[in-house]
Structures are given as structure tokens and as C-alpha cells.
Enzyme design. Structure first.
Site, PDB file in Angstrom:
ATOM      1  CG  ASP A   1      21.188 -67.013 -18.359  1.00  0.00           C
ATOM      2  OD1 ASP A   1      21.045 -66.843 -19.581  1.00  0.00           O
ATOM      3  OD2 ASP A   1      21.427 -68.117 -17.840  1.00  0.00           O
TER       4      ASP A   1
ATOM      5  CG  HIS B   1      16.858 -65.742 -27.825  1.00  0.00           C
ATOM      6  ND1 HIS B   1      15.933 -66.707 -27.507  1.00  0.00           N
ATOM      7  CD2 HIS B   1      16.557 -65.340 -29.077  1.00  0.00           C
ATOM      8  CE1 HIS B   1      15.121 -66.891 -28.530  1.00  0.00           C
ATOM      9  NE2 HIS B   1      15.477 -66.079 -29.507  1.00  0.00           N
TER      10      HIS B   1
END
Ligand SMILES: O=P(O)(O)OC[C@H]1O[C@H](O[C@H]2O[C@H](CO)[C@@H](O)[C@H](O)[C@H]2O)[C@H](O)[C@@H](O)[C@@H]1O
Ligand SMILES: O=c1ccn([C@@H]2O[C@H](COP(=O)(O)OP(=O)(O)O)[C@@H](O)[C@H]2O)c(=O)[nH]1
Length: 471
Positions: free
Chosen positions: A366, A158
């Protein structure tokens, strides 16, 4: 259809996170589990102190068994806080300066992965499909293989995957890469992460890129690809439309007294660029004094990983910075920055996104950033707001209608705020439609189905002809 076994560090059980509170990822995986039947296993979030954890706690919901294990204090310290969050997290977010290597923590990480494997293996049937999530559990497949499991095992990361130059600073980079080669399918958020992964294999000379997403490394053939995670777009849009009537959202609307609202929503994490963002907002106000008393910036920042020193430090820095800007620029009748240091329910959040004229999402790095996608999905199609998005968020690879910024460039971000606030309704609509179309056609259900399809149907994977690398 084969059963699905999902393993992740955190498990959103219906008891804790059910109903409207559940995020898109939880909803999508629960739907996939429900369709096939299966197990979702992970850490309970609880510690058993210095005693060995007791039996797995099992919770049955329809077709899904939730299986949770406690961990000892030492395990939590070494595996979760230590190696996962003080080595892998900073390294994967390009923060070499924050990585704290300790042999104890590294050993704890591999030990807890072995522990998970031993608790999971007895529940596995030969044709189960196993899907492992995130950086906490990279060595899990290797442990399961060691125990003789031949099942298809997929892994989805992720968070970002860094370039070789960064990864090799981690003393156990080889073990980590070997761990990944034991999966049949390794999924990343973006093509850039995938390139970094392939680049490492090439650079270190430990793998061949066979084309079509296939790699041969450490004596195994496996597939790797980019699978950008989506959100429940249509559902979230409906949710936001009704959330506009939520009492808290209405109160917020009244309290901003006709000013434009800018919203930022991030866990309190150094990767999210909150300090630089507050600076950019201050620069925007000082360079555009006409906007003073005309905008309110709401920063929602739930505490996260507070026992990790870097996070504790952040807590103080962000609070001080927000206070300083408010003190310097605010007036008796206007507070420029509203800083909320706790979690807000998804229901209220959806309404606040819709209320905000700008979604300000500026992480320094991110994996994806679901807030960016949720902000877009929550907009009123007639009067959509503007997304100001860091080019270093995975979401920037997809959301081309956003105003892309470099969050290290404070002035550039400040200028994007001015541009976003001045943008014509026509341009806002064009940019929003482009992004919304993409989000509708690439939602989290598609992400889930695509990953599982590729995991099940990937060509002949497993042991390769190449000699097994020494372990
Ligand atoms: O479990 P915590 O230590 O409390 O941290 C919360 C989660 O943070 C990370 O989220 C990431 O996954 C998102 C969904 O794919 C992605 O959009 C975001 O960019 C990532 O930062 C972490 O990966 C999760 O495992 C944590 O549970
Ligand atoms: O007060 C809050 C703050 C965030 N979120 C949710 O937390 C998730 C954050 O995901 P993201 O990918 O942006 O970042 P992460 O925290 O996973 O790094 C999003 O779904 C937000 O809606 C929430 O429900 N309440």
C-alpha cells in the site's frame, strides 16, 4: 503568491464530497487552493458515450475553480480501467501476475493525458504552480512541456513505486520514466519508493543521482523526494470523540454485547490483503479458542473499480471466505465476522475506529494507508486500542508503535491479534502516544506545505547540460 493548479483523476468537488464527508487530502488541498486561489481539474467520473466530451464544467467556490471533463467510453475503458488500473496499479503493487498489457490501452492512456493537457493549458498563467496527482497522470507534464509551458510542475504518487526488476516488465517503462523527468519535483510516499526510483535510473543507465535529491535524466534536472502523506490528525481526533455518540456507533456498541471489536476498513482491492486477513482471524480463533464468542471482527469494504475483472473476482472471494469462516466457527448467538460491503460515512467510521480494540490493517502492498493513521487518531487517549499493521504499508515507515506483521504470514498475524488483545493498558498507552505524537507533528497540512515549498524553492531545475535522450 502564485496560483495553484491541482490536477487529479478524481476531484472531490464541494457538491459531491463537501463538509464532514471530505477526506483529509481533499481538505488540505482545498485549503492550499483557497489560500493561493486556483483551479482543481480532473475527470468528472462521467462518460460522454461515443461523443467527444463537451466543454469543461466549471464550478466556482470561493477562490477555487473546479474544472471537470467527461471522457468518452473508449477513454474510460482504455485510460482508467485499462492502463491505469490493469497495468500501472498492479505493477506498482508488485503484482506482475495481474498486469494485462494491451497496445490499445497503453495508447489510450497517453492519448487521454494529451487530452487533459490540451484542456488545461489555456487556463494556465505563466507563474502558476502546477501539482499533478497520481499514476493516472504521469505523462501530463511532458504533454504540457510539449505545448511550451515552462511553469513549475510537481507530481505526487499516492501508490508505491516498485523496484526496477518489476518496472521493466512493463513494455512502456521507458516512456513512463521519461514522463516523470518532465516534472520539477517528483514526490513519493516513502524512502523505499524513492530508492526504487533512483535504483531504476542507475540500473538502466538513464540518469545521474546528483545528490541532495537532484537527478539528471532525459536531459532534465529535477528533484525527487519522500513526502509521506498525513491526515488531519487533530480534527479527526475531535471528530472521533464526538462520533462516539453517533446513533449507529451506539447501536454497534450495544450489538457487540461487551465483546472486543477488531476493525478492518479497505476498498475491495486485491492489494489490501483481505483474504489473508480473514484467514489470519480464523487462525487466531482456532489457535485461541478461549477468544471464541469473545471478539467480533467488523470488516468494512466498499466496492471499488467493479468493472475491472480482478476486482469483480475479489468481490466473490471475500464474501465466500467470510461466509465460510462464519459457518465454520460461528454459533447461534455469535457471528465472528461482520462483513459490510458498502461505504460508511466518515462520521460513523471515526466512531467505530474508537470503539475497536484492534485496528487490523494488513495490505500486501500500500502506498500509505490512511485508515491506519485514522485509526490511531481516533483512539481514546485513556484507553487506546492497538494497531496491527502490515510492514508493506507506507504507514509502517512512520507508525513504530504498531504491531508490525507480514500479511503473507497468516500465523504471525494471528499471533499479533492475540498479543494485541492481551496487551496491558500501559503498553497500549505508550505505543499509542508515540504514534499520535508523530501524526500530530506530521499532519496533512504539513505534507501539503512541505511539498509546495520544495516545488517552489527547488534550486535551478529544467533543461540540463546532458544531451537530450532520444524520444
Ligand atoms: O479513484 P478510484 O479508482 O475509485 O480509487 C480510489 C483511490 O485509490 C488510491 O488511493 C491511494 O492514495 C491514498 C492517499 O494518498 C493512499 O493512502 C493509498 O495507499 C493509495 O492506495 C489511488 O491512489 C487514488 O488515486 C484513488 O482515487
Ligand atoms: O466506508 C468507507 C471506507 C473508507 N473510507 C475512507 O477512505 C479512505 C481510504 O484511504 P486509504 O489510504 O486507507 O486507502 P485507498 O482506498 O486510498 O487505497 C480513508 O480516508 C477512509 O476513512 C470511508 O470514508 N468510508
Amino acid at each position: 503568491m502564485s496560483r495553484l493548479i491541482v490536477i487529479s483523476n478524481r476531484v472531490p468537488t464541494p457538491a459531491k464530497d463537501g463538509g464532514a464527508a471530505a477526506g483529509g487530502l481533499a481538505v488540505a488541498l482545498q485549503a492550499a487552493l483557497q489560500a493561493r486561489g486556483g483551479i482543481w481539474m480532473g475527470w468528472s467520473g462521467e462518460s460522454s458515450g461515443d461523443r467527444e466530451p463537451g466543454a469543461l464544467s466549471l464550478l466556482q467556490k470561493g477562490n477555487i475553480t473546479y474544472a471537470l471533463t467527461d471522457l468518452t467510453d473508449t477513454d474510460v475503458e482504455e485510460y482508467y480501467r485499462g492502463f491505469a488500473n490493469r497495468v500501472l496499479w498492479p505493477i506498482c503493487h508488485y503484482r506482475l501476475d495481474l498486469a494485462e498489457y494491451g497496445r490499445k490501452e497503453m495508447a489510450g492512456y497517453f492519448r487521454v493525458n494529451r487530452f487533459f493537457a490540451h484542456r488545461l493549458a489555456p487556463m494556465i498563467e505563466p507563474d502558476d504552480i502546477i501539482w499533478v496527482h497520481d499514476y493516472h497522470l504521469i505523462p501530463l507534464a511532458a504533454e504540457l512541456r510539449q505545448m511550451g509551458l515552462k511553469n513549475r510542475i510537481g507530481f505526487f504518487l499516492h501508490i508505491p513505486w516498485p523496484p526496477a526488476d518489476i518496472l521493466v516488465t512493463m513494455p512502456v517503462h521507458e516512456e513512463i520514466m521519461r514522463g516523470l523527468s518532465h516534472y520539477d519535483l517528483v514526490g513519493f510516499q516513502t524512502d523505499y519508493d524513492l530508492q526504487n526510483f533512483a535504483g531504476y535510473l542507475r540500473r538502466e543507465g538513464i540518469g545521474d543521482d546528483l545528490g541532495n535529491g537532484l537527478f539528471d535524466s532525459h536531459g532534465r534536472i529535477f528533484k525527487a523526494g519522500a513526502y509521506p502523506i498525513g491526515i488531519e490528525t487533530a480534527g479527526f481526533a475531535d471528530f472521533a470523540e464526538s462520533a462516539a455518540n453517533n446513533v449507529m456507533v451506539q447501536k454497534t456498541r450495544r450489538s457487540i454485547e461487551g465483546r472486543d471489536m477488531i476493525i478492518g476498513v479497505d476498498r475491495l482491492d486485491y492489494s489490501k490483503g483481505i483474504i489473508q486477513r480473514l484467514e489470519a482471524f480464523e487462525r487466531f480463533l482456532t489457535s485461541n479458542p478461549a477468544y471464541q464468542n469473545k471478539v467480533t471482527y467488523l470488516q468494512v469494504t466498499p466496492k471499488s473499480r467493479s468493472e475491472v475483472p480482478e476486482y469483480e473476482h475479489m468481490q466473490k472471494m471475500v464474501a465466500e471466505q467470510a461466509g465460510r469462516v462464519n459457518g465454520a466457527i460461528g454459533t447461534v448467538d455469535w457471528v465472528p465476522i461482520r462483513y459490510v460491503n458498502r461505504s460508511i460515512s466518515r462520521n460513523v467510521l471515526a466512531g467505530l475506529y474508537r470503539l475497536a480494540r484492534i485496528g487490523l490493517v494488513t495490505p500486501l502492498r500500500d502506498g500509505m494507508n490512511l485508515v491506519a493513521k485514522e485509526y490511531v487518531a481516533a483512539q481514546d487517549p485513556d484507553r487506546p486500542g492497538v494497531l496491527v499493521l502490515s510492514r508493506f504499508a507506507g504507514a509502517a515507515r512512520e507508525l513504530k508503535g504498531a504491531l508490525l506483521v507480514n500479511p503473507y504470514d497468516v500465523e504471525g498475524t494471528a499471533n499479533a491479534l492475540a498479543r494485541g488483545l492481551a496487551m496491558s493498558l500501559e503498553e497500549r498507552r505508550d505505543r499509542w502516544s508515540m504514534m499520535m505524537e508523530h501524526l500530530l507533528s506530521h499532519d496533512v497540512s504539513l505534507w501539503c506545505e512541505t511539498f509546495l515549498r520544495d516545488l517552489v524553492t527547488a534550486p535551478e531545475l529544467g533543461r540540463s547540460a546532458a544531451p537530450q535522450a532520444a524520444s
